[in-house]
Design a protein around this motif. Structure first.
Motif, mmCIF file in Angstrom:
data_model
loop_
_atom_site.group_PDB
_atom_site.id
_atom_site.type_symbol
_atom_site.label_atom_id
_atom_site.label_comp_id
_atom_site.label_asym_id
_atom_site.label_seq_id
_atom_site.Cartn_x
_atom_site.Cartn_y
_atom_site.Cartn_z
ATOM 1 N N LEU A 190 0.703 -1.115 0.031
ATOM 2 C CA LEU A 190 -0.119 -0.025 -0.146
ATOM 3 C C LEU A 190 0.815 1.129 -0.059
ATOM 4 N N ALA A 191 0.066 2.475 -0.092
ATOM 5 C CA ALA A 191 1.122 3.791 -0.080
ATOM 6 C C ALA A 191 1.914 3.842 1.185
ATOM 7 N N ASN A 192 1.353 3.631 2.374
ATOM 8 C CA ASN A 192 2.260 3.627 3.454
ATOM 9 C C ASN A 192 2.518 2.476 4.037
ATOM 10 N N ILE A 193 2.040 1.379 3.807
ATOM 11 C CA ILE A 193 2.219 -0.006 4.443
ATOM 12 C C ILE A 193 2.580 -0.971 3.476
ATOM 13 N N LYS A 194 3.833 -1.668 3.958
ATOM 14 C CA LYS A 194 4.076 -2.803 3.065
ATOM 15 C C LYS A 194 4.416 -4.022 4.087
ATOM 16 N N ASN A 195 3.545 -5.083 3.733
ATOM 17 C CA ASN A 195 3.734 -6.296 4.602
ATOM 18 C C ASN A 195 3.895 -7.521 3.614
ATOM 19 N N SER A 196 4.628 -8.221 4.648
ATOM 20 C CA SER A 196 5.369 -9.778 4.011
ATOM 21 C C SER A 196 4.965 -10.658 4.848
ATOM 22 N N PHE A 197 4.301 -11.832 4.359
ATOM 23 C CA PHE A 197 3.955 -12.908 5.411
ATOM 24 C C PHE A 197 4.288 -14.192 4.743
ATOM 25 N N LYS A 198 5.019 -14.830 5.438
ATOM 26 C CA LYS A 198 5.588 -16.229 4.725
ATOM 27 C C LYS A 198 5.194 -17.275 5.834
ATOM 28 N N ILE A 199 5.109 -18.520 5.036
ATOM 29 C CA ILE A 199 4.880 -19.901 5.832
ATOM 30 C C ILE A 199 5.808 -20.573 4.880
ATOM 31 N N ALA A 200 6.410 -21.552 5.467
ATOM 32 C CA ALA A 200 7.384 -22.527 5.004
ATOM 33 C C ALA A 200 7.217 -23.742 5.865
ATOM 34 N N TYR A 201 7.655 -24.675 4.877
ATOM 35 C CA TYR A 201 8.177 -26.035 5.441
ATOM 36 C C TYR A 201 9.674 -26.764 4.789
ATOM 37 N N LEU A 202 10.469 -27.080 5.815
ATOM 38 C CA LEU A 202 11.857 -27.236 5.402
ATOM 39 C C LEU A 202 12.130 -28.624 6.041
ATOM 40 N N GLU A 203 12.627 -29.474 5.213
ATOM 41 C CA GLU A 203 13.087 -31.128 5.489
ATOM 42 C C GLU A 203 14.351 -31.359 5.128
ATOM 43 N N ASP A 204 15.047 -31.983 5.913
ATOM 44 C CA ASP A 204 16.440 -32.525 5.536
ATOM 45 C C ASP A 204 16.494 -33.796 6.080
ATOM 46 N N GLU A 205 17.123 -34.658 5.278
ATOM 47 C CA GLU A 205 17.403 -35.925 5.650
ATOM 48 C C GLU A 205 18.684 -36.232 5.263
ATOM 49 N N PHE A 206 19.703 -37.141 6.216
ATOM 50 C CA PHE A 206 20.739 -37.436 5.410
ATOM 51 C C PHE A 206 21.164 -38.952 6.138
ATOM 52 N N GLN A 207 21.905 -39.773 5.370
ATOM 53 C CA GLN A 207 22.234 -41.149 5.602
ATOM 54 C C GLN A 207 23.574 -41.235 5.178
ATOM 55 N N TYR A 208 24.259 -41.717 6.288
ATOM 56 C CA TYR A 208 25.673 -42.263 5.945
ATOM 57 C C TYR A 208 26.002 -43.732 6.263
ATOM 58 N N PHE A 209 26.730 -44.105 5.045
ATOM 59 C CA PHE A 209 26.954 -45.409 4.853
ATOM 60 C C PHE A 209 28.549 -45.909 5.152
ATOM 61 N N GLY A 210 28.766 -46.545 6.250
ATOM 62 C CA GLY A 210 30.201 -46.829 6.540
ATOM 63 C C GLY A 210 30.751 -48.006 5.738
#
Length: 609
Positions: A270-290
């Protein structure tokens, strides 16, 4: 998570699209709306896609040759971590479209498991940023940005590269937009045997050094009206790394990473108002093989649910107030790590004032409080002031208090996790001097950082490695960079030269920190005449200690590495490229015992249609 079918759909979709019909650009949307404000004051450099493609091997190469960051890499394409201004990898924040994506298990980002191609630009920003970007933003931040455009029509880009060590790198991107709707989809596939040989270093061969990864990006936007827009960005990464071994008889290991990130963004303007709204989902998976032929021996899964609102009220052209509130729910579960299901809630509230009393002065001040379940956190602050002394010289003062809270591994790893850890806290200041004259610009920035309660893993009385708050660290130095750029008729030329001095010591032992060289110089030069472009890169790294006792016998000696190449434009839509890496066949390493390749080559084809 990542399926090869994603890429089949992607490539089919892009090739079925017709030829592009260009239109006037209406709007360019950047997901990280705070980045533009912070780069007004802090030292930063923007790397566009054309810059990134000059070091398309991986993100480590881009940062090594085109930024002040020191990169510690366990062999080409392997585990890699950054050091800004004498700090550690855990004190560098990786920001994906405005969201901190450092691992909540490790507390850092593994550079070579962060996708390189698929971003519209990278921003490398030195200095503290915890008021805006949270935990870990102490030494600096690395921003991986996607953009969406409206009223642009259709465009497609195909990149294919083949290089030494049977390295294949492909990238395909397609974008379409009209006045109301925008979509961009891309995919990247990288594979290398990575079996280079360095006979001068104990007859080293990079055995079991192959890697293979795929990335898929999808972004979309819808303009509801002139005041409201909705954006969505998703990324899927699936990667394998085989860890190098020193003998044919050693057991071969490997590491698998899967990452999923999805972000929805509502932008109100808007002229005097700026708004930013975020929703997020983050997923990390790791696997180590000896053992690469056996089932995994350890692993972990981490999930982040996030909501963030950035509200900016503009009183007039001189004064604005900005509030940022964020909530996260972090969850993790380990395999053979002693970490069962763990969870924590955290939130933060920040308040910033921006004041521009006249055309020659700008100020920004902020404060923030984080609330992390079962962890004490400090009040944070930041202050920046900029004044234009003359039309060719400006000076900027930045001061801030920043922090990093313990990761899940720091707290819960068994054996060794420590539930009594404190957050790392830093105080820092810098004075940037900026000069501009015609086609030249020069930045000279001395800085000072003091860090207390640094978290370090050390063996305890029982011989078990455990994290404790030990060191007080002092780091001071200088970052400087000279830039030149000129366009004339069919020619354009660019040149940049950076020098970094770093003095980073553990105050308790009066010893330099390991893997923090005192001196680094990097340079990049480009010259284009009509359809032909030449470029060269050079990087000089000073002596680097590899242990905390300053033993020169085990240090990495200084080295100079240079790359060069050319790009040839054909028939408007095609570009052929060739590059020689490490022209002078330098023998060098960034991590002890893991040398990087000698002279090697790559050729590429870029098609814009």
């Amino acid at each position: 998570m990542t399926k090869h079918s994603f890429f089949s759909v992607l490539f089919t979709f892009c090739f079925l699209l017709g030829s592009a019909q260009e239109k006037t650009i209406d709007t360019v949307f950047v997901f990280d709306n705070q980045l533009k404000n912070s780069t007004k004051f802090q030292l930063s450099s923007t790397l566009k896609e054309e810059d990134i493609l000059k070091n398309s091997t991986n993100l480590s190469e881009v940062l090594r040759f085109q930024s002040p960051v020191y990169i510690k890499e366990n062999g080409r394409g392997m585990v890699s971590s950054p050091s800004f201004r004498g700090t550690t990898a855990q004190q560098t924040a990786f920001i994906w479209n405005g969201i901190n994506v450092n691992s909540i298990l490790l507390g850092q980002g593994d550079i070579n498991n962060l996708n390189l191609l698929g971003y519209d630009n990278l921003e490398v920003k030195s200095g503290g940023g915890s008021v805006i970007y949270g935990s870990g933003a102490i030494g600096g931040t690395i921003h991986m940005n996607n953009e969406l455009q409206f009223n642009r029509g259709l465009s497609n880009n195909l990149f294919f590269e083949y290089g030494s060590f049977n390295t294949i790198n492909t990238f395909l991107k397609s974008a379409f937009s009209d006045e109301k709707f925008s979509i961009k989809v891309s995919g990247n596939f990288v594979k290398s045997d990575n079996d280079y040989h360095v006979p001068e270093k104990r007859n080293y061969t990079n055995l079991n050094g192959g890697y293979d990864n795929r990335t898929f990006n999808l972004g979309a936007a819808y303009k509801i009206n002139s005041e409201n827009k909705i954006f969505w960005q998703t990324q899927i990464f699936d990667g394998w790394q085989h860890y190098p071994v020193f003998s044919e008889y050693d057991t071969r290991t490997k590491y698998k990473t899967n990452t999923f990130r999805s972000l929805v963004h509502w932008d109100l303007n808007l002229a005097n108002i700026k708004n930013s709204f975020k929703i997020a989902y983050l997923e990390d998976e790791f696997q180590y093989f000896g053992n690469i032929t056996q089932p995994k021996t350890s692993g972990g899964m981490a999930k982040i649910y996030l909501a963030k609102n950035d509200f900016n009220y503009i009183f007039n052209d001189k004064l604005a107030i900005n509030t940022i509130v964020e909530y996260q729910n972090n969850q993790a579960e380990g395999f053979q790590s002693g970490i069962n299901k763990v969870e924590r809630n955290l939130g933060s509230a920040a308040l910033l004032f921006r004041w521009n009393p006249n055309t020659k002065m700008q100020f920004e001040a902020g404060t923030k409080k984080d609330f992390v379940e079962n962890i004490q956190t400090p009040f944070l602050y930041s202050f920046s002031g900029k004044t234009f002394v003359t039309n060719w010289y400006s000076v900027v003062l930045n001061a801030s208090k920043n922090f990093r809270y313990p990761s899940f591994n720091d707290l819960y790893w068994k054996p060794g996790g420590n539930l009594n850890l404190k957050s790392e806290i830093s105080h820092q200041a810098e004075l940037a001097n900026n000069f501009r004259h015609n086609n030249f610009s020069l930045n000279i920035t001395p800085y000072y950082i003091r860090i207390k309660d640094m978290i370090r893993w050390l063996p305890n009385a029982s011989g078990v490695w455990s994290p404790i708050n030990t060191n007080n660290v002092e780091s001071y130095g200088l970052e400087s960079q000279l830039n030149f750029k000129k366009n004339f008729e069919k020619q354009d030329a660019k040149f940049s030269l950076g020098y970094i001095f770093t003095h980073s010591k553990n105050l308790e032992t009066d010893k330099f920190l390991a893997y923090v060289p005192q001196h680094k110089i990097f340079a990049n030069a480009n010259y284009r005449y009509d359809f032909l472009e030449f470029f060269a890169q050079g990087m000089l790294n000073g002596l680097t200690y590899t242990s905390d006792d300053e033993k020169k016998d085990y240090s990495i000696p200084s080295y100079f590495v240079m790359n060069a190449g050319f790009n040839l434009r054909l028939f408007k839509h095609y570009q052929l490229g060739f590059k020689v890496n490490n022209i002078f066949d330098e023998i060098y390493e960034t991590t002890a015992y893991f040398p990087l390749p000698k002279r090697n080559y790559s050729a590429n084809l870029l098609i814009n249609f």
